[in-house]
Design a protein around this motif. Structure first.
Motif, PDB file in Angstrom:
ATOM      1  N   CYS A  92       0.720  -1.292   0.093  1.00 37.95           N
ATOM      2  CA  CYS A  92      -0.136   0.028  -0.038  1.00 37.95           C
ATOM      3  C   CYS A  92       0.816   1.233  -0.036  1.00 37.95           C
ATOM      4  O   CYS A  92       1.055   1.725   0.918  1.00 37.95           O
ATOM      5  CB  CYS A  92      -0.895  -0.062   1.183  1.00 37.95           C
ATOM      6  N   PRO A  93       1.267   1.725  -1.223  1.00 39.46           N
ATOM      7  CA  PRO A  93       2.148   2.776  -1.270  1.00 39.46           C
ATOM      8  C   PRO A  93       1.870   3.889  -0.565  1.00 39.46           C
ATOM      9  O   PRO A  93       0.909   4.285  -0.717  1.00 39.46           O
ATOM     10  CB  PRO A  93       2.242   3.192  -2.656  1.00 39.46           C
ATOM     11  N   PRO A  94       2.712   4.458   0.432  1.00 33.17           N
ATOM     12  CA  PRO A  94       2.183   5.543   1.216  1.00 33.17           C
ATOM     13  C   PRO A  94       2.227   7.111   0.888  1.00 33.17           C
ATOM     14  O   PRO A  94       1.608   7.806   1.299  1.00 33.17           O
ATOM     15  CB  PRO A  94       3.136   5.326   2.442  1.00 33.17           C
ATOM     16  N   GLY A  95       3.132   7.252  -0.050  1.00 37.95           N
ATOM     17  CA  GLY A  95       3.336   8.721  -0.354  1.00 37.95           C
ATOM     18  C   GLY A  95       4.116   9.578   0.431  1.00 37.95           C
ATOM     19  O   GLY A  95       4.014  10.661   0.569  1.00 37.95           O
ATOM     20  N   PHE A  96       4.701   9.090   1.490  1.00 37.05           N
ATOM     21  CA  PHE A  96       5.388   9.723   2.433  1.00 37.05           C
ATOM     22  C   PHE A  96       6.625   8.784   2.926  1.00 37.05           C
ATOM     23  O   PHE A  96       6.758   7.800   2.575  1.00 37.05           O
ATOM     24  CB  PHE A  96       4.529  10.027   3.900  1.00 37.05           C
ATOM     25  N   GLY A  97       7.616   9.496   3.595  1.00 39.15           N
ATOM     26  CA  GLY A  97       8.748   8.896   4.172  1.00 39.15           C
ATOM     27  C   GLY A  97       8.651   8.311   5.662  1.00 39.15           C
ATOM     28  O   GLY A  97       7.993   8.958   6.343  1.00 39.15           O
ATOM     29  N   PHE A  98       9.721   7.491   5.955  1.00 38.51           N
ATOM     30  CA  PHE A  98       9.821   7.049   7.418  1.00 38.51           C
ATOM     31  C   PHE A  98      10.875   7.324   7.974  1.00 38.51           C
ATOM     32  O   PHE A  98      12.180   7.311   7.269  1.00 38.51           O
ATOM     33  CB  PHE A  98       9.558   5.369   7.384  1.00 38.51           C
ATOM     34  N   VAL A  99      10.915   7.723   9.259  1.00 43.83           N
ATOM     35  CA  VAL A  99      12.112   7.761  10.300  1.00 43.83           C
ATOM     36  C   VAL A  99      12.072   6.540  11.243  1.00 43.83           C
ATOM     37  O   VAL A  99      11.144   6.773  12.067  1.00 43.83           O
ATOM     38  CB  VAL A  99      12.418   9.130  10.743  1.00 43.83           C
ATOM     39  N   ILE A 100      12.954   5.709  11.222  1.00 43.51           N
ATOM     40  CA  ILE A 100      12.811   4.703  12.228  1.00 43.51           C
ATOM     41  C   ILE A 100      13.762   5.114  13.471  1.00 43.51           C
ATOM     42  O   ILE A 100      14.893   5.135  13.562  1.00 43.51           O
ATOM     43  CB  ILE A 100      13.302   3.202  11.847  1.00 43.51           C
ATOM     44  N   VAL A 101      13.022   5.330  14.504  1.00 39.04           N
ATOM     45  CA  VAL A 101      13.876   5.776  15.638  1.00 39.04           C
ATOM     46  C   VAL A 101      14.127   4.811  16.633  1.00 39.04           C
ATOM     47  O   VAL A 101      13.353   4.095  17.285  1.00 39.04           O
ATOM     48  CB  VAL A 101      13.096   6.950  16.566  1.00 39.04           C
ATOM     49  N   ASP A 102      15.290   4.395  16.643  1.00 37.28           N
ATOM     50  CA  ASP A 102      15.808   3.029  17.220  1.00 37.28           C
ATOM     51  C   ASP A 102      16.646   3.073  18.440  1.00 37.28           C
ATOM     52  O   ASP A 102      17.692   3.597  18.469  1.00 37.28           O
ATOM     53  CB  ASP A 102      16.618   2.060  16.199  1.00 37.28           C
ATOM     54  N   SER A 103      16.085   2.465  19.532  1.00 35.97           N
ATOM     55  CA  SER A 103      16.929   2.489  20.876  1.00 35.97           C
ATOM     56  C   SER A 103      17.446   1.271  21.298  1.00 35.97           C
ATOM     57  O   SER A 103      17.998   0.939  22.593  1.00 35.97           O
ATOM     58  CB  SER A 103      16.033   2.900  21.883  1.00 35.97           C
TER      59      SER A 103
END
Length: 342
Positions: free
Chosen positions: A29-40
């Motif tokens: 389901c193509p989002p049309g926005f980007g992602f930032v994965i905040v990983d601890s």
């Protein structure tokens, strides 16, 4: 639809299978926005997450990997200062946000400056159930003109706007204040409540007629785990929470005495050490009045889909226009309730 106006921020910690399932949904389901994965995550788990992200970027998604070794609220507060799009939203790695609703929320906020957040309908899935598996969760417009009235309304009948679409600068400021006034290592509930109250001081909440968020119910949900145990450093933590919220209410024009009384009446239960206490204590007369009101609201909710003032079974009308993405999300959660293994 511009990919430069919205970012989805995903906090994660040692849960590569859930992260893989989330990003698999957006490949379908193509989002049309980007992602930032905040990983601890620790080193080995972060490396597993990096492999998941590499798979997603190879499939055409725009995904950044940010490693921030802070608590849940602290890492999001820092990550939000680095988001460059004007709008932003959060999603848990075990949930799904539906792209069409997210873009509708941005459209709404662009033309309605008096609103701080916008979201669509929220549903909860019990993936192991064959019947009565999906519930529509509470959500309604909070459109009072005065900030204090908005805060009171949500405190009286709470639902979360944590996963709404926000203007980035406003959400980043709210997280900055919340990180300074709470400790998410001791409680998830207190930061979420403070974030909601701060958002209502800034503006109104809109619920749009579109399926926005699907949450999965499973034994490792933070909300599920947070129902038992002890609230550590209860009084000291409450005083930090109280000072922040009272200060922001006073800045919005509420007298210090009235603000303090409101916070104590609505959120004084945070002083109690047992996590079983999750709402304000009310006298019998108020309980009876709320019961009568809820019965009327449940009957009214049964005849429309635009709002939900109480949890209820999901209906077909709740999914109108979003059926395809819904089917993809439900299929993934049913087939991989613990995420997709590597």
């Amino acid at each position: 639809m511009s990919a430069d106006r919205l970012t989805c921020v995903v906090p994660t910690h040692h849960r590569a299978p859930f992260l893989r399932r989330l990003l698999r949904f957006y490949r379908d389901c193509p989002p049309g926005f980007g992602f930032v994965i905040v990983d601890s995550s620790a080193e080995a788990e972060a490396a597993a997450n990096a492999r998941v992200i590499a798979e997603a970027t190879a499939a055409g998604l725009r995904v950044e990997h940010r490693r921030i070794a802070l608590d849940f609220v602290g890492k999001l507060a820092l990550a939000l200062t680095e988001v460059r799009t004007p709008f932003v939203m959060l999603v848990a790695d075990d949930d799904v946000l539906f792209p069409a609703a997210c873009h509708r929320c941005v459209d709404f906020l662009e033309t309605n400056p008096g609103y701080v957040s916008a979201q669509g309908r929220t549903a909860l899935l019990y993936p192991d159930r064959q019947r009565f598996a999906a519930m529509r969760l509470k959500g309604f417009d909070v459109a009072d003109a005065e900030p204090f009235a908005r805060c009171q309304r949500l405190a009286d009948s709470f639902f979360s706007n944590f996963y709404s679409v926000y203007r980035t600068t406003e959400l980043a400021n709210n997280f900055r204040l919340t990180a300074a006034a709470t400790d998410s290592r001791l409680s998830y509930t207190m930061p979420e409540m403070l974030l909601s109250q701060l958002s209502l001081i800034r503006g109104r909440i809109k619920i749009l007629p579109a399926m926005h968020l699907l949450m999965e119910r499973h034994p490792t949900n933070a909300s599920f785990l947070g129902r038992t145990g002890e609230r550590q450093q209860a009084e000291a933590m409450y005083q930090r929470f109280r000072a922040c919220l009272v200060g922001e209410l006073v800045a919005a024009g509420v007298s210090a005495e009235r603000a303090g009384q409101y916070v104590d009446e609505s959120f004084g239960y945070f002083r109690e050490t047992s996590l079983k206490h999750r709402a304000r204590r009310r006298p019998l007369s108020q309980k009876l009045n709320r019961l009568g009101r809820s019965l009327v609201e449940r009957v009214e909710d049964a005849f429309q889909c635009d709002r939900a003032r109480h949890r209820r079974l999901l209906r077909r009308g709740d999914l109108a226009g979003d059926e395809q993405a819904w089917e993809v999300a439900v299929k993934l959660m049913r087939e991989f309730p613990d995420g997709i293994p590597g």
